[in-house]
Design a protein around this motif. Structure first.
Motif, PDB file in Angstrom:
ATOM      1  N   THR A   1      35.348  54.034  29.118  1.00 11.30           N
ATOM      2  CA  THR A   1      34.724  53.912  30.433  1.00 11.30           C
ATOM      3  C   THR A   1      35.136  52.636  31.149  1.00 11.30           C
ATOM      4  O   THR A   1      34.534  52.259  32.150  1.00 11.30           O
ATOM      5  CB  THR A   1      33.195  53.989  30.322  1.00 11.30           C
ATOM      6  OG1 THR A   1      32.738  53.031  29.360  1.00 11.30           O
ATOM      7  CG2 THR A   1      32.738  55.372  29.904  1.00 11.30           C
ATOM      8  N   LEU A   2      36.177  51.971  30.644  1.00 11.50           N
ATOM      9  CA  LEU A   2      36.775  50.787  31.254  1.00 11.50           C
ATOM     10  C   LEU A   2      35.876  49.556  31.199  1.00 11.50           C
ATOM     11  O   LEU A   2      36.046  48.622  31.986  1.00 11.50           O
ATOM     12  CB  LEU A   2      37.202  51.074  32.703  1.00 11.50           C
ATOM     13  CG  LEU A   2      38.217  52.212  32.876  1.00 11.50           C
ATOM     14  CD1 LEU A   2      38.569  52.397  34.355  1.00 11.50           C
ATOM     15  CD2 LEU A   2      39.479  51.949  32.076  1.00 11.50           C
ATOM     16  N   ASP A   3      34.907  49.551  30.271  1.00 15.26           N
ATOM     17  CA  ASP A   3      34.160  48.320  30.015  1.00 15.26           C
ATOM     18  C   ASP A   3      35.092  47.331  29.324  1.00 15.26           C
ATOM     19  O   ASP A   3      35.830  47.695  28.401  1.00 15.26           O
ATOM     20  CB  ASP A   3      32.954  48.588  29.112  1.00 15.26           C
ATOM     21  CG  ASP A   3      31.910  49.459  29.778  1.00 15.26           C
ATOM     22  OD1 ASP A   3      31.590  49.206  30.950  1.00 15.26           O
ATOM     23  OD2 ASP A   3      31.415  50.397  29.122  1.00 15.26           O
ATOM     24  N   VAL A   4      35.062  46.082  29.746  1.00 14.24           N
ATOM     25  CA  VAL A   4      35.863  45.037  29.107  1.00 14.24           C
ATOM     26  C   VAL A   4      35.058  44.489  27.935  1.00 14.24           C
ATOM     27  O   VAL A   4      33.998  43.895  28.115  1.00 14.24           O
ATOM     28  CB  VAL A   4      36.221  43.922  30.096  1.00 14.24           C
ATOM     29  CG1 VAL A   4      37.050  42.836  29.398  1.00 14.24           C
ATOM     30  CG2 VAL A   4      36.982  44.483  31.291  1.00 14.24           C
ATOM     31  N   LEU A   5      35.554  44.701  26.732  1.00 15.05           N
ATOM     32  CA  LEU A   5      34.825  44.335  25.517  1.00 15.05           C
ATOM     33  C   LEU A   5      35.172  42.940  25.024  1.00 15.05           C
ATOM     34  O   LEU A   5      34.362  42.288  24.362  1.00 15.05           O
ATOM     35  CB  LEU A   5      35.103  45.357  24.410  1.00 15.05           C
ATOM     36  CG  LEU A   5      34.870  46.824  24.773  1.00 15.05           C
ATOM     37  CD1 LEU A   5      35.207  47.714  23.584  1.00 15.05           C
ATOM     38  CD2 LEU A   5      33.435  47.053  25.223  1.00 15.05           C
ATOM     39  N   ALA A   6      36.373  42.476  25.310  1.00 13.02           N
ATOM     40  CA  ALA A   6      36.821  41.150  24.889  1.00 13.02           C
ATOM     41  C   ALA A   6      38.048  40.784  25.718  1.00 13.02           C
ATOM     42  O   ALA A   6      38.775  41.663  26.184  1.00 13.02           O
ATOM     43  CB  ALA A   6      37.153  41.120  23.395  1.00 13.02           C
ATOM     44  N   ALA A   7      38.284  39.488  25.906  1.00  7.70           N
ATOM     45  CA  ALA A   7      39.431  39.039  26.689  1.00  7.70           C
ATOM     46  C   ALA A   7      39.837  37.643  26.243  1.00  7.70           C
ATOM     47  O   ALA A   7      38.994  36.851  25.806  1.00  7.70           O
ATOM     48  CB  ALA A   7      39.102  39.036  28.177  1.00  7.70           C
ATOM     49  N   ASN A   8      41.127  37.358  26.357  1.00 11.94           N
ATOM     50  CA  ASN A   8      41.564  36.004  26.030  1.00 11.94           C
ATOM     51  C   ASN A   8      41.412  35.093  27.246  1.00 11.94           C
ATOM     52  O   ASN A   8      41.032  35.540  28.345  1.00 11.94           O
ATOM     53  CB  ASN A   8      42.989  35.996  25.470  1.00 11.94           C
ATOM     54  CG  ASN A   8      44.050  36.384  26.509  1.00 11.94           C
ATOM     55  OD1 ASN A   8      43.757  36.619  27.676  1.00 11.94           O
ATOM     56  ND2 ASN A   8      45.296  36.435  26.066  1.00 11.94           N
ATOM     57  N   ALA A   9      41.722  33.825  27.064  1.00 10.40           N
ATOM     58  CA  ALA A   9      41.468  32.834  28.112  1.00 10.40           C
ATOM     59  C   ALA A   9      42.259  33.123  29.377  1.00 10.40           C
ATOM     60  O   ALA A   9      41.737  32.973  30.497  1.00 10.40           O
ATOM     61  CB  ALA A   9      41.788  31.442  27.579  1.00 10.40           C
ATOM     62  N   LEU A  10      43.520  33.553  29.225  1.00  9.43           N
ATOM     63  CA  LEU A  10      44.336  33.778  30.413  1.00  9.43           C
ATOM     64  C   LEU A  10      43.882  35.023  31.175  1.00  9.43           C
ATOM     65  O   LEU A  10      43.973  35.070  32.404  1.00  9.43           O
ATOM     66  CB  LEU A  10      45.812  33.886  30.028  1.00  9.43           C
ATOM     67  CG  LEU A  10      46.821  33.797  31.181  1.00  9.43           C
ATOM     68  CD1 LEU A  10      46.566  32.563  32.043  1.00  9.43           C
ATOM     69  CD2 LEU A  10      48.247  33.793  30.653  1.00  9.43           C
ATOM     70  N   ALA A  11      43.395  36.032  30.475  1.00 11.41           N
ATOM     71  CA  ALA A  11      42.840  37.204  31.169  1.00 11.41           C
ATOM     72  C   ALA A  11      41.594  36.813  31.959  1.00 11.41           C
ATOM     73  O   ALA A  11      41.396  37.265  33.095  1.00 11.41           O
ATOM     74  CB  ALA A  11      42.510  38.299  30.163  1.00 11.41           C
ATOM     75  N   LYS A  12      40.755  35.977  31.379  1.00 16.31           N
ATOM     76  CA  LYS A  12      39.560  35.505  32.094  1.00 16.31           C
ATOM     77  C   LYS A  12      39.962  34.693  33.322  1.00 16.31           C
ATOM     78  O   LYS A  12      39.341  34.816  34.390  1.00 16.31           O
ATOM     79  CB  LYS A  12      38.696  34.674  31.167  1.00 16.31           C
ATOM     80  CG  LYS A  12      38.104  35.451  29.995  1.00 16.31           C
ATOM     81  CD  LYS A  12      37.344  34.524  29.059  1.00 16.31           C
ATOM     82  CE  LYS A  12      36.854  35.260  27.819  1.00 16.31           C
ATOM     83  NZ  LYS A  12      36.132  34.369  26.882  1.00 16.31           N
ATOM     84  N   ALA A  13      41.002  33.879  33.183  1.00 12.76           N
ATOM     85  CA  ALA A  13      41.478  33.109  34.329  1.00 12.76           C
ATOM     86  C   ALA A  13      42.031  34.032  35.411  1.00 12.76           C
ATOM     87  O   ALA A  13      41.797  33.835  36.612  1.00 12.76           O
ATOM     88  CB  ALA A  13      42.548  32.120  33.876  1.00 12.76           C
ATOM     89  N   LEU A  14      42.789  35.060  34.999  1.00 14.16           N
ATOM     90  CA  LEU A  14      43.369  35.998  35.953  1.00 14.16           C
ATOM     91  C   LEU A  14      42.292  36.704  36.762  1.00 14.16           C
ATOM     92  O   LEU A  14      42.418  36.878  37.975  1.00 14.16           O
ATOM     93  CB  LEU A  14      44.232  37.024  35.200  1.00 14.16           C
ATOM     94  CG  LEU A  14      44.913  38.097  36.050  1.00 14.16           C
ATOM     95  CD1 LEU A  14      45.922  37.474  37.013  1.00 14.16           C
ATOM     96  CD2 LEU A  14      45.596  39.128  35.158  1.00 14.16           C
TER      97      LEU A  14
END
Length: 280
Positions: free
Chosen positions: A125-138
């Motif tokens: 359902t396209l929920d973001v479950l985890a992300a690295n630092a650069l994805a969060k910055a993006l």
């Protein structure tokens, strides 16, 4: 979502096919967009009354051969053809698996190892479950990096962040339609779709087209307020030990302006002086 998804899908896809695309004459005034029911029946080699019953939900179990014929008549691509087989219950049965939104520690560590490129994990359902630092910055222009569909359709940052917003919107809706075919009873999907249809007319319009699209490798064209435009390639990997999860990795061509922009973005958001909010 209704209990006649097969019929709704057939009607929507029939409306999307022009007569000239399938060699049908287009004379006279047409009361409906696209093909008539009778024309689809002729193209698929089935009885017109039988096809009408399929659309109306009075017949719900066509054979695999009929589904393949309808797929050809309606010019369905591979994703849409698979979706039609699922709706018709002619797809090979899949062993039930317990879906999970828990991201394994090892996958968290892998995300952190991708320090030079944005990487994150999503569910169907396209929920973001985890992300690295650069994805969060993006994705820092958004209020929250919580669900890609909500971000595209409901967050004010969605349209300026996606210069090709219309294409992005179609892709997001197509992915959710594919998820609906895989797990039509998903409570999370029902809640999400109901919210998006109620709050965004563009989503409601696209949802009614019944377009199905899985994750692709198309380039992502993004515009970040801190570093400007970026063109990134996109890769999606199924997480074998967590059914339904996908690892998404963006990548910029080495030495390109987008690679320089990503590097700058990482530096800006790694600075201790940065006051930007966390997307989680």
């Amino acid at each position: 979502m209704t209990d006649n998804q097969l019929g709704e899908f057939l009607r929507a896809r029939r409306a999307a096919v022009r007569p000239d695309e399938v060699g049908m004459p287009s004379h006279g005034v047409r009361r409906v967009a696209g093909l008539r029911r009778e024309e689809v029946a002729v193209l698929a080699g089935v009885n017109a009354d039988y096809y009408t019953r399929l659309e109306q939900g009075r017949e719900r179990h066509p054979s695999a051969q009929v589904v393949d014929a309808l797929s050809r008549a309606l010019l369905l691509d591979a994703d849409a053809r698979t979706h039609l087989h699922r709706l018709s219950r002619t797809a090979p049965p899949q062993r039930p698996v317990a879906a999970t939104d828990r991201v394994a520690p090892g996958l968290h560590a892998l995300l952190d190892d991708y320090s030079g490129t944005p990487a994150f994990v999503i569910n169907p359902t396209l929920d973001v479950l985890a992300a690295n630092a650069l994805a969060k910055a993006l994705y820092s222009p958004f209020e929250r990096m919580d669900n890609l569909a909500r971000m595209v359709f409901l967050d004010p940052a969605g349209r300026p962040f996606h210069p090709r917003w219309g294409r992005t919107a179609e892709t997001v809706v197509g992915h959710l339609r594919q998820a609906a075919g895989t797990d039509p009873g998903s409570p999370r999907l029902r809640v999400l779709v109901a919210e998006l249809r109620a709050r965004c007319a563009d989503f409601d319009r696209l949802w009614n087209t019944h377009t199905v699209r899985g994750k692709t490798r198309e380039n992502k064209h993004l515009r970040h307020p801190d570093v400007g435009g970026l063109t990134l390639t996109h890769h999606a990997f199924d997480v074998r030990d967590a059914p339904g999860q996908q690892l998404i990795v963006y990548h910029a061509e080495r030495g390109s302006p987008s690679a320089e922009a990503l590097s700058l973005l990482g530096s800006v958001h790694a600075s201790p002086c940065s006051t930007r909010r966390s997307p989680f």
